[in-house]
Write a protein that holds these residues in place. Structure first.
Motif, PDB file in Angstrom:
ATOM      1  N   ILE A   7      75.612  54.728  27.639  1.00 34.64           N
ATOM      2  CA  ILE A   7      74.540  54.796  28.636  1.00 34.64           C
ATOM      3  C   ILE A   7      75.217  55.126  29.960  1.00 34.64           C
ATOM      4  N   SER A  62      65.122  54.721  23.812  1.00 35.49           N
ATOM      5  CA  SER A  62      66.226  53.839  23.431  1.00 35.49           C
ATOM      6  C   SER A  62      66.303  53.692  21.917  1.00 35.49           C
ATOM      7  N   PRO A  83      73.097  53.588  35.609  1.00 34.51           N
ATOM      8  CA  PRO A  83      72.158  53.253  34.539  1.00 34.51           C
ATOM      9  C   PRO A  83      71.706  51.802  34.552  1.00 34.51           C
ATOM     10  N   GLY A  84      72.424  50.947  35.282  1.00 32.28           N
ATOM     11  CA  GLY A  84      72.055  49.544  35.346  1.00 32.28           C
ATOM     12  C   GLY A  84      71.143  49.193  36.498  1.00 32.28           C
ATOM     13  N   ALA A  89      69.949  51.304  31.095  1.00 26.72           N
ATOM     14  CA  ALA A  89      70.790  50.292  30.441  1.00 26.72           C
ATOM     15  C   ALA A  89      69.965  49.097  29.984  1.00 26.72           C
ATOM     16  N   GLN A 109      78.308  51.321  25.009  1.00 29.26           N
ATOM     17  CA  GLN A 109      79.108  51.277  26.233  1.00 29.26           C
ATOM     18  C   GLN A 109      78.244  51.724  27.400  1.00 29.26           C
ATOM     19  N   ILE A 110      78.358  51.032  28.524  1.00 28.82           N
ATOM     20  CA  ILE A 110      77.606  51.373  29.731  1.00 28.82           C
ATOM     21  C   ILE A 110      78.588  51.848  30.787  1.00 28.82           C
TER      22      ILE A 110
END
Length: 251
Positions: A7, A62, A83-84, A89, A109-110
């Motif tokens: 992400i 998602s 993305p957070g 995310a 993985q972010i």
């Protein structure tokens, strides 16, 4: 074959602000998933499939990414900015929590990106130089009463603030209501910064005293920042003003 979901944040708009880590992930991807204008930023190449989708389908997007990863694909879910921060995310992790138990074993993985409020702050100085908060002004997924409460309490705590999604065609009145709440709670002329298309060639930065702000000054391409009671504006003769919030508070 083991797949993966990355992400990734594409930054605020200028490709120079995409991190090398994100660029490497895009180069390894077999599939790109995301909102239509964000996927449009990814160059087509052999072996890469693009999966653009409309807004407001974050959970469907998602689930699609997790399904493809379970089948062995290396999927990158793209967001603008980071993305957070009001982005994909949280949506992917929500899908993992409530979806197929097998998704919990997918390699996820972010990768962070430069979010719009940081690019906007850098474009005019350091208005977020002390304690600050970020508030999404969209009431699509939370009640307006909660937004107004958070605005009021943030003003009471004297935070500098960053506002995402201030005003859209479907929510034309929301930003005006937010401005009125802030004017009532703050009661001063602290600067409000309107950064439109930040980091892009047509970027514009406007600085307006809070008491003079009107609802038509923002749209969905605008990130809005508000200083706290101590925020300073440094006027300059041959350049745009610089804005900063001091790092310390007396008393």
């Amino acid at each position: 074959m083991n797949g993966s979901v990355v992400i990734a944040g594409l930054g605020p708009g200028n490709d120079a602000l995409v991190t090398p880590e994100v660029s490497d992930a895009l180069a390894r991807a077999t599939d790109i998933v995301g909102y239509i204008p964000y996927v449009a930023r990814i160059a087509e190449r052999p072996g890469l499939t693009l999966h653009p989708s409309d807004n407001r389908v974050e959970l469907d997007r998602s689930r699609h990414a997790l399904d493809m990863a379970s089948a062995g694909k290396h999927v990158v879910v793209v967001s603008s900015g980071d993305p957070g921060v009001f982005a994909m995310a949280a949506a992917v992790l929500e899908a993992v929590e409530h979806g197929d138990p097998a998704w919990r074993d997918v390699d996820i993985q972010i990768l962070p990106g430069i979010t719009a409020m940081l690019a906007a702050a850098a474009a005019c100085g350091a208005p977020l130089g002390h304690d600050f908060c970020a508030i999404n002004l969209s009431d699509n997924m939370k009640p307006w009463e909660l937004i107004e409460k958070r605005l009021r309490l943030a003003a009471e705590a004297d935070f500098a603030m960053a506002f995402y999604n201030p005003r859209s065609k479907s929510r034309p009145e929301g930003f005006g209501k937010a401005v009125k709440a802030l004017q009532d709670a703050c009661g001063d002329d602290r600067p409000m910064i309107f950064a439109r298309n930040v980091s892009r060639p047509d970027q514009t930065i406007k600085i307006v005293p809070l008491t003079e702000v009107t609802e038509d000054m923002a749209d969905m391409r605008t990130v809005v920042l508000l200083g706290n009671s101590q925020t300073r504006v440094i006027e300059r003769c041959n350049a745009a003003p610089l804005i900063y919030t001091p790092r310390s508070v007396e008393g």
